[in-house]
Design a protein around this motif. Structure first.
Motif, PDB file in Angstrom:
ATOM      1  N   HIS A 185      99.045  63.557 107.039  1.00 52.82           N
ATOM      2  CA  HIS A 185      98.665  64.473 105.944  1.00 52.82           C
ATOM      3  C   HIS A 185      99.155  65.890 106.204  1.00 52.82           C
ATOM      4  O   HIS A 185      98.712  66.823 105.563  1.00 52.82           O
ATOM      5  N   LYS A 188      99.896  68.408 103.586  1.00 50.13           N
ATOM      6  CA  LYS A 188      98.805  68.818 102.687  1.00 50.13           C
ATOM      7  C   LYS A 188      97.996  69.989 103.259  1.00 50.13           C
ATOM      8  O   LYS A 188      97.142  70.560 102.565  1.00 50.13           O
ATOM      9  N   PRO A 210      89.179  74.317 101.135  1.00 47.74           N
ATOM     10  CA  PRO A 210      88.488  73.027 100.926  1.00 47.74           C
ATOM     11  C   PRO A 210      89.348  71.805 101.237  1.00 47.74           C
ATOM     12  O   PRO A 210      88.853  70.841 101.845  1.00 47.74           O
ATOM     13  N   SER A 211      90.648  71.818 100.843  1.00 44.82           N
ATOM     14  CA  SER A 211      91.466  70.617 101.083  1.00 44.82           C
ATOM     15  C   SER A 211      91.657  70.389 102.592  1.00 44.82           C
ATOM     16  O   SER A 211      91.662  69.241 103.046  1.00 44.82           O
ATOM     17  N   CYS A 212      91.783  71.465 103.363  1.00 42.47           N
ATOM     18  CA  CYS A 212      91.895  71.317 104.824  1.00 42.47           C
ATOM     19  C   CYS A 212      90.581  70.785 105.389  1.00 42.47           C
ATOM     20  O   CYS A 212      90.558  69.913 106.259  1.00 42.47           O
ATOM     21  N   ARG A 213      89.470  71.305 104.850  1.00 39.17           N
ATOM     22  CA  ARG A 213      88.161  70.854 105.343  1.00 39.17           C
ATOM     23  C   ARG A 213      87.976  69.362 105.094  1.00 39.17           C
ATOM     24  O   ARG A 213      87.418  68.646 105.934  1.00 39.17           O
ATOM     25  N   ASP A 214      88.433  68.899 103.920  1.00 46.26           N
ATOM     26  CA  ASP A 214      88.309  67.469 103.603  1.00 46.26           C
ATOM     27  C   ASP A 214      89.091  66.626 104.601  1.00 46.26           C
ATOM     28  O   ASP A 214      88.621  65.572 105.050  1.00 46.26           O
ATOM     29  N   LEU A 215      90.309  67.080 104.926  1.00 42.69           N
ATOM     30  CA  LEU A 215      91.127  66.324 105.881  1.00 42.69           C
ATOM     31  C   LEU A 215      90.479  66.307 107.262  1.00 42.69           C
ATOM     32  O   LEU A 215      90.398  65.265 107.917  1.00 42.69           O
ATOM     33  N   ALA A 217      87.405  66.586 107.970  1.00 46.08           N
ATOM     34  CA  ALA A 217      86.159  65.808 107.967  1.00 46.08           C
ATOM     35  C   ALA A 217      86.388  64.341 108.360  1.00 46.08           C
ATOM     36  O   ALA A 217      85.455  63.662 108.797  1.00 46.08           O
ATOM     37  N   GLU A 218      87.616  63.857 108.187  1.00 49.63           N
ATOM     38  CA  GLU A 218      87.924  62.450 108.514  1.00 49.63           C
ATOM     39  C   GLU A 218      88.323  62.260 109.978  1.00 49.63           C
ATOM     40  O   GLU A 218      88.516  61.136 110.420  1.00 49.63           O
ATOM     41  N   ARG A 253      81.026  69.207 113.265  1.00 49.62           N
ATOM     42  CA  ARG A 253      82.210  69.943 112.790  1.00 49.62           C
ATOM     43  C   ARG A 253      82.162  71.417 113.164  1.00 49.62           C
ATOM     44  O   ARG A 253      83.053  72.176 112.787  1.00 49.62           O
TER      45      ARG A 253
END
Ligand code: HAM
Length: 423
Positions: A185, A188, A210-215, A217-218, A253
């Motif tokens: 990713h 992204k 937010p998009s970095c945080r979502d990645l 989080a996985e 996190r």
């Protein structure tokens, strides 16, 4: 009109009373645990923060007030206090004193941040650091001091979250794993994280986009990739806190926005302010002093954001401070003026806020002024009272008054104030 700099604040009375009381409570609580205040400069060499907080952190790369002085030296208005404590420890040979050394500090910090609620460009921190104690007990102590201070202010709803960052030796392994998990990713990630990928990948975990945080989080949490020793350390911190009845939550996190941390890191969040507004941050930094050229001295501590703390102070603390009874002292005529100030001195010595009327108002205008400043009681002394060594004590709520011998004024005022507090 000249206006204040964006992101700075004028803290006006009576709100400023809250600051005085919070700071007095901090000195009292911290002092009881053996922490003494260190007063540090607000201005430091820029290099101090580059080498401690870290070049790739938001603080150093985007938020510092840095400028060249008249001789071309690069100076920075301190964005935090821990680096200065470490510098002062080395520079003043504080390692020669009995260890561990317990220090507290408070004062203004500066960060050029985007303006939003609870985020200022000049803000105040209240912090403690314990230097020279590597054992988990020092982290437990620091969290106990924090908990005791917050309890003394009447808080019962704040949440302490905690994580284990492991040791610097654990980092390459963690970063390898993180990069493997994120590489599909990679494109992204935001442009800052693209740069962090090479420079300081751990900071990707701290990205607010937010998009970095979502990645992120996985990915596998950092605490899953730490040495047995680091794992035991933080487990012992948790056990110590449990033994003291202090509840903390694991936050897998949580990484904190400064580079010097290892093992224990923690934050305090307020349900009132929401997740974004952290009241306090802290943790362990065993390599900071050696990274700055000193010997290997472990350290751990926290800093509270005083502006945010005051915003969410419980009413039980706020009300008595803001509603301290005011007594207006009204001398009538030039001859009574000095006697009026003497009464103020006697009332002030008993803990009252008892300002004297010093502009020569008449009785009527003086009583009006007393009403405007919120006085509950007025003490009136004219020439006739002066020659009889008495004063008139007037209950402004009930519009009743009595004549009292001068030396009994504080006692009678105290009685009236107590009565009206009880109703
Ligand atoms: P920090 O998390 O960067 O940690 O800051 C501590 C606290 O200062 C934050 O939790 C927040 O309440 C407050 N704060 C930070 N920036 C602002 C701002 N722009 N406006 C208002 N409040 C703010 C440190 O500074 C570390 N030195 C803490 C520490 C001490 N770690 C170990 N010892």
């Amino acid at each position: 009109m000249i206006r204040k700099v964006k992101g700075t604040r004028d803290i006006l009375p009576p709100e400023s009373r809250l600051w005085v009381e919070v700071e007095a409570t901090a000195h009292r609580v911290f002092g009881g645990f053996g922490y003494e205040e260190i007063r540090l400069p607000a201005l430091e060499p820029t290099e101090l923060f580059v080498r401690s907080v870290g070049e790739d952190t938001d603080i150093v790369s985007k938020e510092m007030y840095t400028f060249a002085d008249r001789k071309g030296r690069s100076l920075t208005l301190r964005p935090e206090g821990t680096a200065s404590v470490a510098r002062a420890y080395i520079e003043n040979g504080l390692g020669q004193r009995p260890q561990p050394l317990r220090l507290s500090y408070l004062g203004p910090m500066f960060r050029y941040e985007k303006m939003q609620r609870g985020r200022y460009r000049q803000f105040a921190q209240i912090g403690i650091e314990i230097l020279g104690a590597a054992a988990p007990q020092a982290d437990v102590e620091v969290l106990l001091v924090l908990h005791t201070f917050l309890a003394a202010l009447g808080f019962d709803d704040l949440i302490i979250v905690l994580n284990n960052l492991g040791d610097p030796e654990d980092r390459p392994r963690f970063i390898d794993g993180l990069k493997k998990e994120l590489s599909p990713h990679r494109e992204k990630l935001c442009s800052d994280c693209q740069r962090r990928w090479e420079a300081n990948p751990l900071r990707i975990l701290d990205c607010k986009v937010p998009s970095c945080r979502d990645l992120v989080a996985e990915t596998t949490p950092v605490a899953d990739v730490v040495s047995d020793e680091a794992r035991r350390h933080v487990e012992e911190v948790e056990a110590g806190l449990a033994a003291l009845g202090i509840s903390v939550r694991r936050a897998p996190r949580l990484v904190r926005g400064l580079d010097y941390y290892l093992r224990t890191v923690f934050e305090v969040v307020s349900p009132q302010l929401g997740e974004g507004a952290v009241i306090c941050g802290g943790g362990r930094y065993d390599r900071l002093i050696s990274d700055l050229g000193g010997s290997r001295v472990p350290g751990t501590g926290f800093a509270i954001g005083e502006d945010r703390l005051i915003e969410v102070l419980p009413e039980s603390f706020r009300r008595p401070v803001l509603e301290r009874p005011v007594v207006a002292v009204l001398p009538l005529g030039a001859k009574a003026a000095a006697a009026g100030l003497g009464i103020t001195r006697d009332l002030a010595a008993k803990g009252f806020i008892a300002p004297a009327e010093v502009t020569g108002r008449s009785l009527k205008a003086g009583l009006k002024w007393a009403g405007k400043i919120g006085a509950r009681v007025a003490v009136i002394v004219g020439e006739a009272e002066l020659s009889a060594d008495v004063a008139i004590v007037r209950d402004l709520e009930r519009s009743e008054q009595q004549t009292v011998a001068l030396e009994r004024v504080p006692e009678v005022v105290a009685g009236l104030v107590r009565d009206s507090e009880n109703c």
